[in-house]
Design an enzyme around this catalytic site. Structure first.
Site, PDB file in Angstrom:
ATOM      1  N   HIS A   1       0.864  -1.186   0.000  1.00  0.00           N
ATOM      2  CA  HIS A   1       0.000   0.000   0.000  1.00  0.00           C
ATOM      3  C   HIS A   1       0.891   1.223   0.000  1.00  0.00           C
ATOM      4  O   HIS A   1       1.883   1.274   0.718  1.00  0.00           O
ATOM      5  CB  HIS A   1      -0.871   0.010   1.256  1.00  0.00           C
ATOM      6  CG  HIS A   1      -1.750   1.218   1.333  1.00  0.00           C
ATOM      7  ND1 HIS A   1      -2.947   1.290   0.673  1.00  0.00           N
ATOM      8  CD2 HIS A   1      -1.584   2.408   1.956  1.00  0.00           C
ATOM      9  CE1 HIS A   1      -3.494   2.478   0.892  1.00  0.00           C
ATOM     10  NE2 HIS A   1      -2.680   3.176   1.675  1.00  0.00           N
TER      11      HIS A   1
ATOM     12  N   ASP B   1     -15.450   2.415   7.069  1.00  0.00           N
ATOM     13  CA  ASP B   1     -14.390   3.367   6.722  1.00  0.00           C
ATOM     14  C   ASP B   1     -14.855   4.318   5.625  1.00  0.00           C
ATOM     15  O   ASP B   1     -14.566   5.509   5.663  1.00  0.00           O
ATOM     16  CB  ASP B   1     -13.122   2.622   6.289  1.00  0.00           C
ATOM     17  CG  ASP B   1     -12.076   3.599   5.784  1.00  0.00           C
ATOM     18  OD1 ASP B   1     -11.627   4.437   6.579  1.00  0.00           O
ATOM     19  OD2 ASP B   1     -11.756   3.568   4.573  1.00  0.00           O
TER      20      ASP B   1
ATOM     21  N   ARG C   1     -15.178  12.595   7.580  1.00  0.00           N
ATOM     22  CA  ARG C   1     -13.920  13.277   7.957  1.00  0.00           C
ATOM     23  C   ARG C   1     -13.556  14.335   6.933  1.00  0.00           C
ATOM     24  O   ARG C   1     -13.071  15.412   7.274  1.00  0.00           O
ATOM     25  CB  ARG C   1     -12.780  12.244   8.064  1.00  0.00           C
ATOM     26  CG  ARG C   1     -12.876  11.399   9.323  1.00  0.00           C
ATOM     27  CD  ARG C   1     -11.922  10.211   9.246  1.00  0.00           C
ATOM     28  NE  ARG C   1     -10.544  10.594   9.029  1.00  0.00           N
ATOM     29  CZ  ARG C   1      -9.622   9.819   8.444  1.00  0.00           C
ATOM     30  NH1 ARG C   1      -9.931   8.609   8.039  1.00  0.00           N
ATOM     31  NH2 ARG C   1      -8.391  10.258   8.289  1.00  0.00           N
TER      32      ARG C   1
ATOM     33  N   SER D   1      -7.864   3.765   9.240  1.00  0.00           N
ATOM     34  CA  SER D   1      -8.585   3.739   7.973  1.00  0.00           C
ATOM     35  C   SER D   1      -7.836   2.861   6.954  1.00  0.00           C
ATOM     36  O   SER D   1      -8.406   1.945   6.347  1.00  0.00           O
ATOM     37  CB  SER D   1      -8.726   5.186   7.467  1.00  0.00           C
ATOM     38  OG  SER D   1      -9.057   5.224   6.114  1.00  0.00           O
TER      39      SER D   1
ATOM     40  N   LYS E   1      -8.833  -1.521   5.677  1.00  0.00           N
ATOM     41  CA  LYS E   1      -8.989  -2.097   4.328  1.00  0.00           C
ATOM     42  C   LYS E   1      -7.956  -3.195   4.084  1.00  0.00           C
ATOM     43  O   LYS E   1      -8.239  -4.208   3.442  1.00  0.00           O
ATOM     44  CB  LYS E   1      -8.870  -0.976   3.285  1.00  0.00           C
ATOM     45  CG  LYS E   1     -10.088  -0.059   3.328  1.00  0.00           C
ATOM     46  CD  LYS E   1      -9.906   1.216   2.547  1.00  0.00           C
ATOM     47  CE  LYS E   1      -9.096   2.222   3.299  1.00  0.00           C
ATOM     48  NZ  LYS E   1      -9.245   3.611   2.939  1.00  0.00           N
TER      49      LYS E   1
HETATM   50  N1  URA Z   1      -6.028   7.069   2.949  1.00  0.00           N
HETATM   51  C1  URA Z   1      -6.979   6.325   3.565  1.00  0.00           C
HETATM   52  O1  URA Z   1      -7.344   5.260   3.083  1.00  0.00           O
HETATM   53  N2  URA Z   1      -7.498   6.781   4.701  1.00  0.00           N
HETATM   54  C2  URA Z   1      -7.120   7.937   5.286  1.00  0.00           C
HETATM   55  O2  URA Z   1      -7.629   8.279   6.337  1.00  0.00           O
HETATM   56  C3  URA Z   1      -6.139   8.702   4.637  1.00  0.00           C
HETATM   57  C4  URA Z   1      -5.611   8.233   3.467  1.00  0.00           C
END
Ligand code: URA
Length: 431
Positions: free
Chosen positions: A82, A161, A168, A183, A187
């Protein structure tokens, strides 16, 4: 349990328990808690923070709010990577086939781009016919058959999320390290990989502007993953200038193809190989870091990585002809940016260059924006290069919008001076 009591508890600076976090996430996902209460809670978290235990519990609660992808039908260790998002970051397009060509199982669910950073799924969609949506069963079957699949998020991964992130975004509570970490990790945990490398970008073009902040985020994500039984590594890499030379969907596929043929720019190859060497170790294919790097370089140069890319594009319905003629992915309408003085490139603000690509139509300012696959920027110089006044600094592949603004943004992003600067690309590794 009452939400108002939990808001008050956080407002007073106390840690929320696992049950309390679970209660909030389950009920918010079901629509039982209104946005205004969660907004108040988010702002309390902004001011009072969250400890590591709370962040881990939040990541797990959000991961379990939807489908947990079960990759256990695929033999061996499944890996994922990621990136926290940068400009010109096309590493996944190269790393996936490269690792799969060496026998690693690469099961990747990627996102779309928003703002100045691009998304892997948009880039892959520049290949005509490439299907980014696969059913979970087909995703698993493809990884079993050819060792790799790169898709958009299949199934209903971490819906809490999605809902929370949207809130947010409009309540000025995005930039909170425990919320970003939970967050991202929600995932990753739901996507089911056994070993994960996180590439945490640092610099003007990144979420994290300083090394100190990036390190905090990286350590917390590594901790969350490890506590949930995953093999974790994070590397901090520079995003003071874009990665590679090309920015924009088709252009990035073009540069990925060049790199898969062993002709990639050094910074892009270095980041890809660094991440790859950690994952080859995690997958028990080559534990010695330097030998792992050699294996990766070999597969980039001898055609194995490119052949695996052909396989994955074919399996997902993409047009193979453009992979042999990647110039077909690019606009024919060109514009140029010229150096206004002579000297060394001292700065190349990645954020501003990302914005320039977005103005040309390569990225979205809002989720609804249409993007153009064939537009973008090819930077001919990197920080430390010497240029003469009048040299071409960048070629712009354009359509019908944003050309003057993109040129202005690029010129403002660059500073040319007397100092030949070296920049550090791979800054730190956190295990
Ligand atoms: N990327 C994400 O998936 N979540 C965040 O909170 C910030 C960047």
């Amino acid at each position: 349990m009452h939400t108002v009591d939990l808001i008050m508890k956080k407002r007073e600076g106390h840690a929320l328990t696992q049950e309390e976090i679970k209660y909030i996430i389950e009920n918010y996902t079901k629509g039982n808690i209104p946005d205004y209460q969660i907004s108040a809670l988010l702002m309390a978290i902004y001011f009072k923070g969250m400890n590591d235990e709370e962040a881990k519990n939040l990541a797990n609660a959000m991961a379990h709010s939807g489908d947990m992808i079960d990759l256990s039908l695929i033999d061996g260790i499944k890996v994922d990577k990621h990136s926290t998002g940068g400009v010109g970051d096309k590493v996944t397009l190269i790393l996936g086939p490269l690792l799969a060509s060496l026998g690693v199982k690469f099961a990747k669910m990627s996102g779309r781009g928003l703002g100045h950073t691009g998304g892997t799924i948009d880039k892959l969609e520049s290949i005509p016919g490439y299907k980014v949506e696969l059913k979970v069963e087909d995703f698993i079957k493809q990884v079993k058959d050819i060792g790799i699949a790169i898709v958009g998020q299949s199934g209903d991964v971490a819906p809490a999320d999605k809902k929370l992130y949207a809130l947010r975004d409009v309540t000025a509570t995005v930039d909170i390290i425990p919320l970003i970490a939970s967050s991202i990790m929600s995932k990753k945990l739901a996507s089911g990989a056994d070993a994960i490398v996180l590439d945490v970008k640092v610099g003007h073009g990144a979420f994290m502007k300083t090394e100190e902040e990036a390190e905090k985020l990286a350590k917390l994500m590594v901790e969350i993953g490890r506590l949930s039984g995953r093999k974790m590594t994070a590397i901090l890499t520079g995003m003071d200038e874009p990665l590679g030379h090309k920015i924009g969907n088709g252009l990035e596929v073009y540069e990925a193809i060049e790199t898969l043929h062993g002709r990639g720019p050094k910074d892009l190859v270095d980041v890809t190989v660094e991440i790859g060497a950690h994952l080859l170790g995690d997958a028990n294919i080559e534990k010695d870091f330097n030998r792992a790097k050699t294996l990766l370089h070999d597969a980039l140069h001898d055609g194995r990585a490119f052949n695996k890319f052909l396989e994955v594009v074919k399996a997902q319905g993409g047009d193979l002809d453009v992979l042999s003629h990647p110039e077909k992915l690019l606009s024919k309408k060109l514009e140029y940016v010229y150096a206004e003085s002579s000297g060394y490139i001292e700065e190349m603000n990645a954020l501003e260059i990302g914005k320039a690509a977005m103005r040309l139509g390569a990225g979205r300012e809002t989720k609804e924006d249409q993007i153009y696959m064939e537009v973008g920027i090819d930077l001919h110089q990197k920080i430390g290069s010497y240029v003469e006044k009048g040299d071409v600094l960048a070629t712009l592949y354009v359509r019908d919008k944003g050309v003057d603004e993109a040129k202005r943004l690029i010129l403002n992003a660059l500073s040319i001076g007397k100092e030949k600067r070296d920049i550090e690309l791979i800054k730190k590794t956190i295990k």
